[in-house]
Design a protein around this motif. Structure first.
Motif, PDB file in Angstrom:
ATOM      1  N   LEU A  23       0.814  -1.217   0.000  1.00 20.07           N
ATOM      2  CA  LEU A  23       0.000   0.000   0.000  1.00 20.07           C
ATOM      3  C   LEU A  23       0.845   1.264   0.000  1.00 20.07           C
ATOM      4  O   LEU A  23       0.374   2.323  -0.415  1.00 20.07           O
ATOM      5  CB  LEU A  23      -0.937  -0.005   1.210  1.00 20.07           C
ATOM      6  CG  LEU A  23      -2.000  -1.110   1.231  1.00 20.07           C
ATOM      7  CD1 LEU A  23      -2.823  -1.033   2.510  1.00 20.07           C
ATOM      8  CD2 LEU A  23      -2.907  -1.028   0.021  1.00 20.07           C
ATOM      9  N   THR A  77      -4.481  -1.105  -3.536  1.00 22.93           N
ATOM     10  CA  THR A  77      -5.451  -0.295  -2.801  1.00 22.93           C
ATOM     11  C   THR A  77      -6.107  -1.170  -1.743  1.00 22.93           C
ATOM     12  O   THR A  77      -6.298  -2.364  -1.938  1.00 22.93           O
ATOM     13  CB  THR A  77      -6.538   0.283  -3.730  1.00 22.93           C
ATOM     14  OG1 THR A  77      -7.172  -0.793  -4.429  1.00 22.93           O
ATOM     15  CG2 THR A  77      -5.939   1.262  -4.719  1.00 22.93           C
ATOM     16  N   GLU A  90      -2.670   6.012  -0.763  1.00 26.09           N
ATOM     17  CA  GLU A  90      -2.897   5.148  -1.913  1.00 26.09           C
ATOM     18  C   GLU A  90      -2.879   5.955  -3.211  1.00 26.09           C
ATOM     19  O   GLU A  90      -2.377   5.484  -4.240  1.00 26.09           O
ATOM     20  CB  GLU A  90      -4.226   4.417  -1.762  1.00 26.09           C
ATOM     21  CG  GLU A  90      -4.242   3.410  -0.624  1.00 26.09           C
ATOM     22  CD  GLU A  90      -5.601   2.768  -0.434  1.00 26.09           C
ATOM     23  OE1 GLU A  90      -6.470   2.935  -1.314  1.00 26.09           O
ATOM     24  OE2 GLU A  90      -5.798   2.091   0.577  1.00 26.09           O
TER      25      GLU A  90
END
Length: 237
Positions: A23, A77, A90
């Motif tokens: 992430l 994500t 993100e």
């Protein structure tokens, strides 16, 4: 990297660390994560522990295993309950930036009578300070204040895992948020951490986070140096 042997299964700790690296762009989209033997050596765990962690991430759709080709990142994500929109980090990762978190402070403090943390949480609370680096340059400074209900959180995990994921692991489910935004100079220690001149206007984000019963769990201040990158809210309706 050392793992905690007191609470969560080791494979779940490794899963969350690898997910957090995905992430935050440490393992970019379309690239392979380190091999199983490399992860075994890094975390000093067995082959089956690493394999279970990877299998969980495959099931969640973050990784894809191919015989003889390694394990590739296919999603970067999260599916967090945090909101219906993408986390700002993100968005940065999708743009190709690298995000690195640095834990500055984590301790239980005595709140000064009359201060906002005192009014919100009483005499004591957990205070956490973190610095986010954008492409290795200080970019965001956050100070979190938490109710003593979560003071038993494994603080050593904060450099490796998402703070909110750690809360969910402790069955503290955040269901409601209120964000407030302002622009102005930050406290001197924040200016120093962000390496900006005294009096530099910064974006200030205040967050109030509540659980499913409406109890306040977190109050936080975030300062963003938007000269480096504008703050973005990318809605996914």
């Amino acid at each position: 990297m050392s793992l905690s042997h007191k609470q969560r299964p080791l494979y779940l700790q490794i899963m969350n660390i690898v997910k957090d690296r995905i992430l935050h762009g440490i393992y970019p989209m379309g690239t392979n994560i380190p091999s199983e033997p490399q992860l075994e050596q890094e975390f000093n765990v067995s082959k089956i522990t690493v394999r279970n962690a990877i299998n969980e991430l495959v099931q969640e759709g973050y990784l894809e295993k191919a015989s003889g080709k390694g394990t590739k990142v296919i999603r970067n994500t999260s599916a967090s309950k945090l909101s219906r929109w993408k986390r700002f980090t993100e968005v940065l990762v999708e743009e190709g930036h690298g995000i690195r978190k640095q834990l500055l402070l984590a301790e239980v403090i005595s709140n000064e009578e009359g201060s906002e943390p005192y009014q919100l949480f009483g005499e004591n609370c957990l205070r956490i300070e973190r610095l986010y680096h954008l492409n290795d340059v200080p970019y965001i400074h956050y100070t979190h204040y938490f109710t003593m209900r979560v003071a038993t959180i494994e603080l050593s995990d904060l450099n490796a895992q998402s703070l909110y994921d750690l809360l969910e692991e402790q069955e503290v489910n955040l269901e409601k948020y209120r964000d407030e935004f302002a622009v102005g100079p930050a406290p001197s220690h924040v200016e120093k951490a962000l390496q900006v001149k005294k009096g530099t206007p910064l974006l200030n984000r205040l967050r109030f986070s509540y659980d499913e019963k409406g109890e306040l769990i977190e109050y936080s201040h975030g300062y963003y140096n938007t000269d480096m990158h504008r703050y973005v809210v990318n809605y996914d309706v």
